[in-house]
Scaffold this motif. Structure first.
Motif, PDB file in Angstrom:
ATOM      1  N   PRO A 115       0.825  -1.228   0.000  1.00  0.00           N
ATOM      2  CA  PRO A 115       0.000   0.000   0.000  1.00  0.00           C
ATOM      3  C   PRO A 115       0.849   1.264   0.000  1.00  0.00           C
ATOM      4  N   ALA A 116       1.569   1.487  -1.099  1.00  0.00           N
ATOM      5  CA  ALA A 116       2.499   2.619  -1.170  1.00  0.00           C
ATOM      6  C   ALA A 116       1.783   3.957  -1.100  1.00  0.00           C
ATOM      7  N   GLU A 117       0.636   4.058  -1.768  1.00  0.00           N
ATOM      8  CA  GLU A 117      -0.086   5.331  -1.771  1.00  0.00           C
ATOM      9  C   GLU A 117      -0.625   5.649  -0.381  1.00  0.00           C
ATOM     10  N   PHE A 118      -1.103   4.620   0.319  1.00  0.00           N
ATOM     11  CA  PHE A 118      -1.594   4.833   1.683  1.00  0.00           C
ATOM     12  C   PHE A 118      -0.443   5.249   2.595  1.00  0.00           C
ATOM     13  N   GLN A 119       0.692   4.587   2.458  1.00  0.00           N
ATOM     14  CA  GLN A 119       1.845   4.952   3.277  1.00  0.00           C
ATOM     15  C   GLN A 119       2.250   6.401   3.043  1.00  0.00           C
ATOM     16  N   GLU A 120       2.221   6.824   1.785  1.00  0.00           N
ATOM     17  CA  GLU A 120       2.615   8.195   1.473  1.00  0.00           C
ATOM     18  C   GLU A 120       1.694   9.195   2.163  1.00  0.00           C
ATOM     19  N   ALA A 121       0.422   8.820   2.320  1.00  0.00           N
ATOM     20  CA  ALA A 121      -0.549   9.723   2.935  1.00  0.00           C
ATOM     21  C   ALA A 121      -0.356   9.844   4.439  1.00  0.00           C
ATOM     22  N   ILE A 122       0.209   8.816   5.080  1.00  0.00           N
ATOM     23  CA  ILE A 122       0.290   8.835   6.552  1.00  0.00           C
ATOM     24  C   ILE A 122       1.723   8.705   7.086  1.00  0.00           C
ATOM     25  N   ASN A 176       1.952  -2.844   8.967  1.00  0.00           N
ATOM     26  CA  ASN A 176       2.054  -2.093  10.210  1.00  0.00           C
ATOM     27  C   ASN A 176       2.749  -0.759   9.951  1.00  0.00           C
ATOM     28  N   PHE A 177       2.103   0.325  10.351  1.00  0.00           N
ATOM     29  CA  PHE A 177       2.679   1.669  10.250  1.00  0.00           C
ATOM     30  C   PHE A 177       2.780   2.218  11.674  1.00  0.00           C
ATOM     31  N   ILE A 178       3.991   2.552  12.103  1.00  0.00           N
ATOM     32  CA  ILE A 178       4.247   2.840  13.514  1.00  0.00           C
ATOM     33  C   ILE A 178       4.865   4.231  13.662  1.00  0.00           C
ATOM     34  N   THR A 187      -4.245   9.360  25.806  1.00  0.00           N
ATOM     35  CA  THR A 187      -4.394  10.581  26.606  1.00  0.00           C
ATOM     36  C   THR A 187      -5.878  10.895  26.829  1.00  0.00           C
ATOM     37  N   ARG A 188      -6.567  11.181  25.741  1.00  0.00           N
ATOM     38  CA  ARG A 188      -8.005  11.458  25.830  1.00  0.00           C
ATOM     39  C   ARG A 188      -8.664  11.043  24.516  1.00  0.00           C
ATOM     40  N   TRP A 189      -9.977  10.877  24.574  1.00  0.00           N
ATOM     41  CA  TRP A 189     -10.724  10.391  23.432  1.00  0.00           C
ATOM     42  C   TRP A 189     -10.559  11.290  22.211  1.00  0.00           C
ATOM     43  N   GLU A 190     -10.562  12.605  22.408  1.00  0.00           N
ATOM     44  CA  GLU A 190     -10.477  13.530  21.287  1.00  0.00           C
ATOM     45  C   GLU A 190      -9.166  13.355  20.516  1.00  0.00           C
ATOM     46  N   ASP A 191      -8.046  13.123  21.230  1.00  0.00           N
ATOM     47  CA  ASP A 191      -6.756  12.917  20.569  1.00  0.00           C
ATOM     48  C   ASP A 191      -6.769  11.622  19.754  1.00  0.00           C
ATOM     49  N   PHE A 192      -7.311  10.574  20.350  1.00  0.00           N
ATOM     50  CA  PHE A 192      -7.379   9.286  19.660  1.00  0.00           C
ATOM     51  C   PHE A 192      -8.272   9.389  18.427  1.00  0.00           C
ATOM     52  N   ALA A 193      -9.438  10.009  18.585  1.00  0.00           N
ATOM     53  CA  ALA A 193     -10.389  10.128  17.480  1.00  0.00           C
ATOM     54  C   ALA A 193      -9.816  10.947  16.329  1.00  0.00           C
ATOM     55  N   LEU A 194      -8.998  11.950  16.637  1.00  0.00           N
ATOM     56  CA  LEU A 194      -8.407  12.774  15.586  1.00  0.00           C
ATOM     57  C   LEU A 194      -7.430  11.958  14.747  1.00  0.00           C
ATOM     58  N   LYS A 195      -6.577  11.166  15.393  1.00  0.00           N
ATOM     59  CA  LYS A 195      -5.647  10.315  14.645  1.00  0.00           C
ATOM     60  C   LYS A 195      -6.405   9.288  13.811  1.00  0.00           C
ATOM     61  N   LEU A 196      -7.447   8.724  14.382  1.00  0.00           N
ATOM     62  CA  LEU A 196      -8.245   7.739  13.662  1.00  0.00           C
ATOM     63  C   LEU A 196      -8.918   8.382  12.452  1.00  0.00           C
ATOM     64  N   ASP A 197      -9.453   9.574  12.630  1.00  0.00           N
ATOM     65  CA  ASP A 197     -10.144  10.264  11.547  1.00  0.00           C
ATOM     66  C   ASP A 197      -9.207  10.510  10.366  1.00  0.00           C
ATOM     67  N   LYS A 198      -7.982  10.924  10.645  1.00  0.00           N
ATOM     68  CA  LYS A 198      -7.016  11.180   9.568  1.00  0.00           C
ATOM     69  C   LYS A 198      -6.675   9.894   8.825  1.00  0.00           C
ATOM     70  N   ALA A 199      -6.479   8.805   9.575  1.00  0.00           N
ATOM     71  CA  ALA A 199      -6.130   7.536   8.944  1.00  0.00           C
ATOM     72  C   ALA A 199      -7.274   6.997   8.099  1.00  0.00           C
ATOM     73  N   VAL A 200      -8.490   7.069   8.630  1.00  0.00           N
ATOM     74  CA  VAL A 200      -9.653   6.565   7.887  1.00  0.00           C
ATOM     75  C   VAL A 200      -9.916   7.422   6.650  1.00  0.00           C
ATOM     76  N   GLN A 218     -10.094   7.627   0.821  1.00  0.00           N
ATOM     77  CA  GLN A 218      -9.728   8.336  -0.402  1.00  0.00           C
ATOM     78  C   GLN A 218      -9.027   7.408  -1.388  1.00  0.00           C
ATOM     79  N   ILE A 219      -8.271   6.450  -0.864  1.00  0.00           N
ATOM     80  CA  ILE A 219      -7.484   5.571  -1.734  1.00  0.00           C
ATOM     81  C   ILE A 219      -8.253   4.308  -2.119  1.00  0.00           C
TER      82      ILE A 219
END
Length: 262
Positions: A36-43, A81-83, A106-119, A124-125
């Motif tokens: 998944p090269a395009e996905f890796q480039e995005a994140i 795995n992307f770490i 840390t808190r739900w908002e921080d976790f949800a923000l990272k998840l939102d960007k990844a999803v 998109q791909i």
């Protein structure tokens, strides 16, 4: 009560050791057929480390209950795995799920923000039309030593439904080798809970020889969920998780963990 009404707070000495969100979708063959090269480039700026592992799913049993019952080995799948650079956050991508996990919640908002960007990058791909299952898991490991509570019993820190015979006055908890609770139940109309609770050792005692009280919540919802429905469903599961945790602990444990208002 299984769930308690509570004021959201942050704990200075939080017992959370891992939080995982997994989103399952109908198989997308292109994910397993090429890297998944395009996905890796995005994140990759947020998740710069990359590892690919071959994993074999559990065998499939066909014809169960008949003379022709067979155990069929399933073909291996590639788990990408992307770490993050510090190693505390990880994205997993396979042909049928994407997952975000962290060892430093840390808190739900921080976790949800990272998840939102990844999803968002995933959609998109790969253009998944819907998700089949949404899972949210909170793994707590409560340590008396870390909290300075070695003079107390688990009975003083956890509500009685979660500790079994450890709540009986004639039982010495030091003499009990195993006492755990495992529950599977429906929550409302479209969510489910798998819960494990009880004292145990982390990694067989290699990380900490002292037992901790494990409170492992695995909450999920299934069905054809569109990307637009994800935020609301995740908020619902997060609310269940918070209410269950606060319903399981005593006021003494709550105060010992150092609650801070949001």
């Amino acid at each position: 009560m299984l769930f308690a009404k509570y004021e959201r707070c942050l704990y200075q000495r939080s017992p959370l050791i891992e939080v995982i969100c997994q989103l399952r979708f109908p198989t997308i063959l292109s994910i397993g057929s090429q890297e998944p090269a395009e996905f890796q480039e995005a994140i990759r700026h947020e998740f710069p480390q990359f590892v690919a592992r071959q994993e074999r799913p559990a065998p499939k049993i066909t014809g169960l209950g008949t003379p022709d019952a067979k155990v069929e080995q399933q073909p291996p799948i590639t788990n990408y795995n992307f770490i993050t650079q510090d190693g505390f956050w990880k994205l997993n991508l396979t042909s049928n799920f994407i997952a975000l996990s962290t060892l430093r919640y840390t808190r739900w908002e921080d976790f949800a923000l990272k998840l939102d960007k990844a999803v968002a990058a995933f959609l998109q791909i790969y253009h998944a039309d819907y998700f089949e299952r949404v899972g949210l898991r909170y793994v707590n490991a409560i340590s008396k030593e870390r909290l300075g509570l070695t003079d107390l019993l688990w009975d003083d820190l956890l509500q009685s439904p979660y500790i079994g015979i450890l709540g009986e006055p004639d039982v010495d908890e030091k003499e009990v080798n195993k006492c755990s609770l495992d529950i599977e139940t429906r929550l409302g109309t479209d969510s489910r809970l798998k819960l494990h609770a009880g004292p145990g050792l982390l990694n067989g005692g290699k990380q900490d020889p002292k037992p901790r009280f494990i409170l492992d919540q695995d909450l999920s919802t299934v069905g054809k969920l569109t990307p637009e429905q994800l935020p609301e469903r995740l908020e619902t599961l997060h609310g269940f998780a918070g209410g269950l945790f606060h319903g399981a602990i005593t006021d003494e444990l709550h105060e010992a963990m150092g609650p801070m208002a949001l």
